[in-house]
Enzyme design. Structure first.
Site, short mmCIF file in Angstrom:
data_model
loop_
_atom_site.label_atom_id
_atom_site.label_comp_id
_atom_site.label_asym_id
_atom_site.label_seq_id
_atom_site.Cartn_x
_atom_site.Cartn_y
_atom_site.Cartn_z
N ASP A 25 0.83 -1.21 0.00
CA ASP A 25 0.00 0.00 0.00
C ASP A 25 0.87 1.26 0.00
O ASP A 25 1.97 1.25 0.55
CB ASP A 25 -0.92 -0.02 1.24
CG ASP A 25 -2.09 0.94 1.09
OD1 ASP A 25 -2.38 1.38 -0.05
OD2 ASP A 25 -2.70 1.27 2.13
N GLY A 26 0.33 2.31 -0.61
CA GLY A 26 1.00 3.61 -0.56
C GLY A 26 1.55 4.09 -1.89
O GLY A 26 2.24 5.12 -1.93
N ASN A 27 1.22 3.39 -2.98
CA ASN A 27 1.71 3.83 -4.30
C ASN A 27 1.19 5.23 -4.64
O ASN A 27 1.94 6.07 -5.16
CB ASN A 27 1.23 2.88 -5.40
CG ASN A 27 1.85 1.51 -5.30
OD1 ASN A 27 2.79 1.29 -4.53
ND2 ASN A 27 1.33 0.56 -6.08
N HIS A 42 2.21 3.52 -9.13
CA HIS A 42 2.00 2.09 -9.39
C HIS A 42 3.18 1.51 -10.17
O HIS A 42 3.62 0.39 -9.92
CB HIS A 42 0.69 1.87 -10.15
CG HIS A 42 -0.53 2.25 -9.33
ND1 HIS A 42 -0.72 1.83 -8.04
CD2 HIS A 42 -1.60 3.03 -9.63
CE1 HIS A 42 -1.86 2.33 -7.58
NE2 HIS A 42 -2.41 3.07 -8.52
N SER A 71 -10.93 -7.00 -4.26
CA SER A 71 -12.28 -7.03 -4.83
C SER A 71 -12.97 -5.67 -4.63
O SER A 71 -13.97 -5.39 -5.28
CB SER A 71 -13.11 -8.17 -4.23
OG SER A 71 -12.97 -8.22 -2.83
N TRP A 74 -12.25 -2.14 -7.46
CA TRP A 74 -13.08 -1.76 -8.62
C TRP A 74 -13.78 -0.43 -8.34
O TRP A 74 -14.27 0.21 -9.28
CB TRP A 74 -14.14 -2.82 -8.91
CG TRP A 74 -13.59 -4.16 -9.26
CD1 TRP A 74 -13.56 -5.26 -8.47
CD2 TRP A 74 -12.96 -4.55 -10.49
NE1 TRP A 74 -12.97 -6.31 -9.11
CE2 TRP A 74 -12.59 -5.91 -10.36
CE3 TRP A 74 -12.67 -3.88 -11.69
CZ2 TRP A 74 -11.95 -6.62 -11.38
CZ3 TRP A 74 -12.03 -4.60 -12.72
CH2 TRP A 74 -11.68 -5.94 -12.54
N LEU A 136 10.67 -20.57 -4.93
CA LEU A 136 9.76 -19.67 -4.21
C LEU A 136 8.39 -19.76 -4.86
O LEU A 136 8.29 -19.74 -6.09
CB LEU A 136 10.27 -18.22 -4.31
CG LEU A 136 9.31 -17.13 -3.80
CD1 LEU A 136 9.29 -17.09 -2.26
CD2 LEU A 136 9.72 -15.75 -4.32
N ILE A 200 -6.66 -4.83 7.66
CA ILE A 200 -6.48 -6.04 6.84
C ILE A 200 -7.10 -5.86 5.45
O ILE A 200 -6.73 -6.56 4.51
CB ILE A 200 -7.11 -7.26 7.56
CG1 ILE A 200 -6.52 -7.45 8.98
CG2 ILE A 200 -6.93 -8.55 6.76
CD1 ILE A 200 -5.09 -7.88 9.06
#
Ligand code: IPE
Ligand code: IPE
Ligand code: MG
Length: 255
Positions: A25-27, A42, A71, A74, A136, A200
């Site tokens: 988070d935080g772009n 982004h 979800s 959008w 991985l 969350i």
């Protein structure tokens, strides 16, 4: 399909998480603080993804789950949604060969039914190509929601019960857990959220039941190896008790 059982996390202090789950988070704020348009944030975020995937691989982490698109995302302006989808497709196409060469197994979780056929085909082909890689497991959550995941699992179990394959009374939390996304992986040991929010956001709701949580103010495009190591260091200092007392954990460690 029944999954092979995955060894559950053990109580005590562990040096390295087997599975790390990140909310990147935080772009947007990263871009805004530089007077740049959000898409630049982004794009810069993709560079951080590349760094962190490689760092996790080098450190011997088995699985990394990244939240790419929720979800609820959008609800963003149409232009941002379509930019994010384009960036997703472009990045998968560009990175899959390199990831494959480095032994990374890719998989995607989330509701794919809404995506265009070309996007679904791309995801399936990346999964197929990298399926046998062992270095991985990189799980990308796209159009993912934790509530959707649980509801899907419940729906599948209900269908099996109706078909007479299982009895309703056989449904317990283990059985439901086996139907969830990522059931073939150990549950996340460490959760990281960048960007300063402490929530969350409908990520892996079920799977995070006993995950160690780590929040950092760093914005995702600024997240690097050193930031990852800080999170890993925090994890290595924690005693996981899973309901037991600290004394019990100490005793079993000495035994
Ligand atoms: C996370 O960064 C990326 C996605 C949700 C796709 P944001 O775009 O949420 O960045 P902020 O929270 O607005 O700074
Ligand atoms: C969570 O970030 C989703 C992803 C990182 C993909 P958001 O930025 O969408 O979360 P909220 O809306 O602030 O909770
Ligand atoms: Mg955000």
């Amino acid at each position: 399909m029944p999954q092979k059982p995955v060894q559950p996390a053990q109580p005590g202090v562990q040096q390295l998480p087997r599975h790390v789950a990140i909310i990147m988070d935080g772009n947007g704020r990263w871009a805004k603080s530089r007077s740049l348009p959000r898409p630049m944030g982004h794009r810069e975020g993709v560079k951080a993804v590349r760094r962190v995937v490689e760092a996790c691989r080098q450190r011997g982490i088995e699985a990394l789950t990244l939240f790419a698109f929720s979800s609820e995302n959008w609800r963003r302006p149409k232009t941002e949604v379509s930019l994010l989808m384009d960036l997703f497709v472009h990045t998968i196409k560009k990175e899959v060969e390199h990831l494959h060469r480095n032994g990374v197994r890719m998989c995607f979780i989330g509701d794919r039914s809404v995506f265009e056929p070309h996007m679904r085909a791309l995801m399936e082909s990346a999964e197929r190509q990298t399926a046998d890689n062992k270095q991985l497991s990189l799980v990308i959550a796209v159009n993912y929601g934790g509530r959707w995941d649980i509801a899907e699992a419940a729906r599948r179990l209900a269908a099996k019960a109706v078909a007479g394959e299982i009895r309703a009374e056989d449904i317990d939390s283990d059985r439901l857990g086996q139907e969830l996304s990522g059931a073939d992986l150990p549950e996340p040991d460490l959760f990281i959220r960048t960007g300063g929010e402490q929530r969350i956001s409908n990520y892996l709701l079920w799977q995070l039941a006993y995950t160690e949580l780590y929040f950092t103010e760093l914005l995702w495009p600024d997240f690097d190896d050193a930031a990852l190591d800080e999170a890993l260091q925090s994890f290595a200092g924690r005693q996981r008790r899973f309901g037991r007392t600290g004394d019990q954990i100490e005793q079993s460690r000495r035994a």
